[in-house]
Design an enzyme around this catalytic site. Structure first.
Site, mmCIF file in Angstrom:
data_model
loop_
_atom_site.group_PDB
_atom_site.id
_atom_site.type_symbol
_atom_site.label_atom_id
_atom_site.label_comp_id
_atom_site.label_asym_id
_atom_site.label_seq_id
_atom_site.Cartn_x
_atom_site.Cartn_y
_atom_site.Cartn_z
ATOM 1 N N GLU A 197 -2.402 -18.585 -3.567
ATOM 2 C CA GLU A 197 -3.503 -18.530 -4.539
ATOM 3 C C GLU A 197 -4.763 -17.963 -3.913
ATOM 4 O O GLU A 197 -5.507 -17.216 -4.552
ATOM 5 C CB GLU A 197 -3.789 -19.931 -5.102
ATOM 6 C CG GLU A 197 -2.710 -20.472 -6.024
ATOM 7 C CD GLU A 197 -1.582 -21.149 -5.270
ATOM 8 O OE1 GLU A 197 -1.609 -21.091 -4.020
ATOM 9 O OE2 GLU A 197 -0.684 -21.725 -5.913
ATOM 10 N N ASP A 212 -20.123 -6.173 -1.076
ATOM 11 C CA ASP A 212 -20.921 -7.225 -1.703
ATOM 12 C C ASP A 212 -22.280 -7.363 -1.020
ATOM 13 O O ASP A 212 -23.290 -7.640 -1.672
ATOM 14 C CB ASP A 212 -20.177 -8.558 -1.653
ATOM 15 C CG ASP A 212 -19.086 -8.647 -2.703
ATOM 16 O OD1 ASP A 212 -19.007 -7.721 -3.520
ATOM 17 O OD2 ASP A 212 -18.334 -9.623 -2.705
ATOM 18 N N ASP A 241 -22.196 -11.267 3.855
ATOM 19 C CA ASP A 241 -21.183 -11.927 3.038
ATOM 20 C C ASP A 241 -19.960 -12.166 3.908
ATOM 21 O O ASP A 241 -19.709 -11.414 4.866
ATOM 22 C CB ASP A 241 -20.813 -11.079 1.821
ATOM 23 C CG ASP A 241 -19.892 -11.829 0.865
ATOM 24 O OD1 ASP A 241 -20.232 -12.969 0.497
ATOM 25 O OD2 ASP A 241 -18.840 -11.294 0.494
ATOM 26 N N GLU A 284 -15.616 -13.640 3.934
ATOM 27 C CA GLU A 284 -14.397 -14.080 3.250
ATOM 28 C C GLU A 284 -13.736 -15.112 4.147
ATOM 29 O O GLU A 284 -13.827 -15.031 5.384
ATOM 30 C CB GLU A 284 -13.440 -12.912 2.995
ATOM 31 C CG GLU A 284 -14.003 -11.798 2.138
ATOM 32 C CD GLU A 284 -14.177 -12.192 0.691
ATOM 33 O OE1 GLU A 284 -13.723 -13.291 0.318
ATOM 34 O OE2 GLU A 284 -14.772 -11.410 -0.059
ATOM 35 N N HIS A 319 -13.430 -4.686 -4.026
ATOM 36 C CA HIS A 319 -14.541 -5.463 -3.507
ATOM 37 C C HIS A 319 -14.247 -5.899 -2.089
ATOM 38 O O HIS A 319 -13.124 -5.919 -1.642
ATOM 39 C CB HIS A 319 -14.812 -6.676 -4.397
ATOM 40 C CG HIS A 319 -13.700 -7.677 -4.391
ATOM 41 N ND1 HIS A 319 -12.725 -7.692 -5.357
ATOM 42 C CD2 HIS A 319 -13.388 -8.668 -3.530
ATOM 43 C CE1 HIS A 319 -11.866 -8.672 -5.091
ATOM 44 N NE2 HIS A 319 -12.248 -9.278 -3.991
#
Length: 537
Positions: free
Chosen positions: A362, A466, A317, A319, A461
């Site tokens: 955001e 994950d 995974d 980011e 998390h």
């Protein structure tokens, strides 16, 4: 305990735009809980706004507790310190608290404080206290999305964090003389979100996503989650992926406080490239906080000791700074779990990466990794060879693998490793799930519930966590039929899917005494005509 109140009323009385405005004949309370470690040091907070415009701040904590207990304590303190003569409006970002008090508690009491699956209700002492305080009270319960810029929720969150650091098991009052410095707390006159309806405030369009919040989630699932976030890549219009946090409940402290598993301490065979910053082996242990500068994280970049072994699979995974690798977004975190022959080897890779560019607020709100945290982390070119060598020749498994692979291909190409895509085999677990469960929800959370696996503590998390959860999901999906998978959301009394294996159903069959008696009589009647049968009887 003193009962000091801030007598400065809010001048704006428009509740649509000012969440901190007073309401006639009503006490408005914003409550929250926080926990570092879960279990660990925790705190609760409550911000009360009385009808006359005065306010009261309450906070406290325990040295060893859980996030759910602190969420409950925040609500309990709001009830304790509000007038019985006025209506009470409680706002919480904990679905566990809001659903528990409005939907589940009557069933628990009828079952002798047992859940639908006949397990003892967790935190029963606090639920009973909350239930008693609600008797003969006019209380409205509301859920609000946490960490979405809502002034009341942000205020309660800050108080809860003060409760963590207070290290006390009793409530405290904020007085003007001992109030924290302005930079350490949210000012009471903080400007609220300017949207006409703050409940619909959704800067990234996350509410467009189906299953943003699963309203059918069972009480046991929320009890297991214990106020967790779950991190998902979700599909919008079938072709645009976004990284979004599914707010099943409130995250302890702040969404950006990410506590990593113990396995993320460096292994003996961790290897760094020559350009990597040196690691101080005597540095304090990483506390998981990625919301600020935090130099104590130690990357896991193990040697590829199983490289080129048959049936080697890497569950991965990532980011990123945004959604589009072609528009300058970069990878900021990679987490990998290794399996050989469908068995975990214990090898894990985990690294944060300085993207050498900024991120929108955001985006930071979604994954919780701040620019300050990444400032001293290695750049991709410094870890590229280690990543490349570890992944070389393996089968890469990711949920919506196209998203992750597009970013990794771009990053490797920047440092001249252009053949990465040809060096690995890619399996997309999202595509597998859609084929196996057509027409159903196939997010990682939905698969966790459907297959009854991967229910780890997800208070915080991250890419590695994950990956660990996805590994369990993948093994379940490829290891045979786990459920009949007809209408995933059909729930039994225990909150599980209503289908059971035929073997378990057969065990429920009972022998019939009347049938046995009739059978013996039939044999007896035949025996008169057949001597051999009579002898055998």
């Amino acid at each position: 305990m003193s009962d000091n109140r801030n007598a400065m009323p809010h001048s704006n009385t428009s509740n649509a735009t000012d969440a901190l405005a007073a309401k006639k004949n009503t006490t408005v309370a914003y409550t929250d809980g926080a926990c570092k470690g879960n279990p660990g040091a925790g705190g609760w907070g409550a911000h009360l706004i009385f009808s006359d415009g005065s306010t009261q701040d309450l906070y406290g904590g325990d040295t060893e507790t859980t996030n759910n207990r602190m969420e409950l304590m925040g609500a309990i303190q709001a009830l304790t310190h509000s007038s019985h003569e006025q209506k009470l409006e409680i706002w919480t970002d904990s679905s566990y608290v809001q659903k528990g008090i409005t939907e589940w508690i009557e069933g628990w009491k009828k079952k002798g404080w047992k859940t639908a699956s006949k397990k003892p209700v967790a935190n029963q002492d606090l639920w009973q206290q909350l239930d008693m305080l609600c008797q003969q009270r006019d209380v409205d319960w509301h859920w609000v999305k946490g960490h979405a810029g809502h002034a009341g929720n942000e205020k309660a969150d800050e108080l809860a964090n003060l409760g963590v650091t207070s290290n006390s098991g009793h409530s405290s009052m904020i007085k003007e003389s001992d109030a924290p410095k302005k930079k350490d707390r949210i000012a009471t006159d903080k400007k609220p979100v300017t949207n006409d309806d703050w409940l619909k405030f959704d800067p990234l369009g996350l509410d467009m996503v189906d299953d943003e919040f699963d309203e059918d989630v069972s009480e046991d699932e929320l009890l297991i989650n214990d106020s967790h976030h779950s991190h998902e890549k979700r599909m919008i219009n079938d072709d645009v992926m976004v990284e979004t946090a599914q707010y099943q409940d409130n995250a302890p402290n702040t969404m950006s406080n990410k506590a990593m598993p113990e396995a993320q301490t460096p292994m003996n065979d961790t290897v760094m490239t020559s350009d990597m910053p040196p690691i101080d082996t005597d540095a304090p242990k990483f506390d998981g906080d990625t919301s600020r500068a935090n130099p104590h994280f130690k990357p896991l970049l193990p040697k590829p000791i199983h490289r080129h072994e048959t049936n080697r699979q890497l569950i991965m995974d990532t980011e990123t700074t945004g959604l589009d690798a072609l528009k300058g977004d970069r990878v900021i975190e990679v987490g990998i779990v290794e399996m050989v022959g469908r068995k975990f080897t214990g090898e894990k890779l985990h690294v944060y990466i300085n993207p050498q560019r900024g991120m929108d607020e955001e985006v930071i709100r979604i994954h919780g990794i701040s620019e300050a945290f990444l400032a001293d982390k290695p750049t991709f070119d410094q870890v590229a060879q280690s990543l490349y060598d570890f992944m070389d020749g393996a089968e890469i498994i990711a949920h919506n693998a196209t998203f992750d692979m597009n970013f990794l291909n771009m990053e490797f190409a920047k440092v001249g490793l252009n053949d990465f895509a040809e060096r690995v085999q890619v399996t997309d677990s999202l595509v597998m799930a859609k084929q196996q469960y057509p027409g159903q929800k196939n997010t990682l959370d939905a698969l966790v519930r459907r297959l009854d696996v991967g229910k780890q503590d997800r208070t915080f998390h991250g890419a590695l966590l994950d990956s660990e959860i996805l590994a369990e999901v993948y093994l379940a999906m490829t290891g045979g039929q786990v459920t009949l998978a007809i209408e995933e959301d059909t729930q039994s009394d225990g909150g599980q899917t209503a289908h059971a294996s035929f073997a378990n159903l057969a065990n429920l069959l009972l022998a019939s005494t009347s049938d046995e008696t009739t059978n013996q009589s039939w044999y007896a009647s035949l025996a008169e005509d057949y001597p051999e049968l009579k002898a055998n009887m």
